[in-house]
Design an enzyme around this catalytic site. Structure first.
Site, PDB file in Angstrom:
ATOM      1  CB  THR A  23     -32.462 -16.216 -19.652  1.00 47.56           C
ATOM      2  OG1 THR A  23     -32.024 -14.846 -19.574  1.00 47.56           O
ATOM      3  CG2 THR A  23     -31.750 -17.035 -18.579  1.00 47.56           C
ATOM      4  CG  ASN A  82     -34.343 -16.439  -9.795  1.00 50.27           C
ATOM      5  OD1 ASN A  82     -33.187 -16.428 -10.224  1.00 50.27           O
ATOM      6  ND2 ASN A  82     -35.383 -16.198 -10.577  1.00 50.27           N
ATOM      7  CE1 TYR A 135     -29.274  -8.347 -11.246  1.00 54.76           C
ATOM      8  CE2 TYR A 135     -26.955  -8.510 -11.862  1.00 54.76           C
ATOM      9  CZ  TYR A 135     -28.173  -9.111 -11.614  1.00 54.76           C
ATOM     10  OH  TYR A 135     -28.302 -10.480 -11.714  1.00 54.76           O
ATOM     11  CE  LYS A 160     -29.056 -10.323  -8.263  1.00 54.82           C
ATOM     12  NZ  LYS A 160     -30.016 -11.342  -7.769  1.00 54.82           N
ATOM     13  CG  ASP A 189     -44.819  -5.064  -5.587  1.00 50.45           C
ATOM     14  OD1 ASP A 189     -43.623  -5.266  -5.874  1.00 50.45           O
ATOM     15  OD2 ASP A 189     -45.316  -3.926  -5.482  1.00 50.45           O
TER      16      ASP A 189
END
Length: 269
Positions: free
Chosen positions: A209, A104, A174, A178, A77
């Site tokens: 994906t 990643n 997000y 990033k 985790d």
């Protein structure tokens, strides 16, 4: 005539950094881009530690499909600092060291500011910061320390995002985390260069994906593909190939770079 100044020979601090047979830790490798990255390194003759957070069956599929031998499956985790530390230790023990880290692992849940309740908003931000930014920072610290102890240099490649520059209106945490990952990579590039460790980031655009396959159908899919003048989105293997190159001995001079991989869908100035 003055005496000639003797040339100082260049002594690359990564002379011992191998081109193949490296020990590679890929976080978030259960599926999607992480799976493609793990496969790219294994195909190169490297041994890979396949990390997963909660998707063990998917990670087992990734591991089973890797070419070569000596790969290992590890769960942790990354939102927990102790989990990140344990993952680095387990990977180093299983592989006999770490030469390459690919950061990643990330979360990306929608939380548009105009419609998300405050408790969900704060929870989303805490989760994104804990995994995307702090998880990356903690893994990088542990891997760098292992590489320094080994004395053979190393590579750290961070998976950032086009959204750090283009904006993520429905996923602002997000995009923000990033952007922070890009900045972290540049700081680490400067700090770790004396130890022969090169650090770079990639900033992909939309990738085809399983996680986002539902968005590539109908009108939304057409609009997403139209963002690039190539009229398509990236295959995971295309991003993985760039990651593998940034982790190569030849890519040391790319340390500190943030490499745009978005098919000209967003051009920075």
């Amino acid at each position: 005539m003055p005496d000639a100044v003797p040339a100082v020979p260049a002594v690359p601090v990564t002379a011992a950094f191998p081109a193949t047979g490296r020990r590679v830790l890929v976080s978030g490798a259960s599926r999607g881009l992480g799976r493609a990255v793990a496969h790219a390194f294994a195909e190169n003759g490297d041994r890979v530690a396949v990390h997963y957070g909660s998707r063990r069956p998917d990670a087992e599929e990734t591991l089973a499909a890797l070419p070569g031998s000596g790969h290992v499956l590890l769960g942790a985790d990354l939102a927990d600092p102790s989990g990140a530390a344990a993952l680095v230790s387990a990977a180093a023990a299983a592989l006999g060291g770490i030469d390459v880290l690919v950061n990643n692992a990330a979360v990306n849940t929608p939380h548009p500011p105009a419609t998300t309740p405050y408790d969900e908003w704060t929870a989303a931000w805490q989760q994104h910061v804990a995994v995307n930014l702090l998880g990356t920072a903690h893994l990088s610290h542990g891997a760098a320390r292992a590489m320094i102890a080994q004395g053979t240099g190393g590579r750290i490649v961070n998976i950032g995002s086009r959204g750090a520059f283009r904006g993520e209106p429905d996923h602002p945490a997000y995009g923000a985390t990033k952007a922070a990952v890009h900045a972290l990579g540049q700081s680490l590039a400067v700090a770790l260069a004396p130890h022969g460790i090169a650090v770079a980031s990639v900033a992909p655009g939309f990738i085809d994906t399983d996680r986002v396959a539902h968005r590539l159908t109908g009108d939304e899919g057409a609009a997403i593909r139209a963002q690039s003048p190539f009229g398509r989105v990236a295959a995971p293997e295309e991003i993985a190939a760039a990651v593998r190159w940034l982790a190569s001995p030849e890519a040391q001079w790319s340390s500190g770079a943030v490499l745009d991989l978005n098919g000209a869908s967003h051009l920075r100035t």
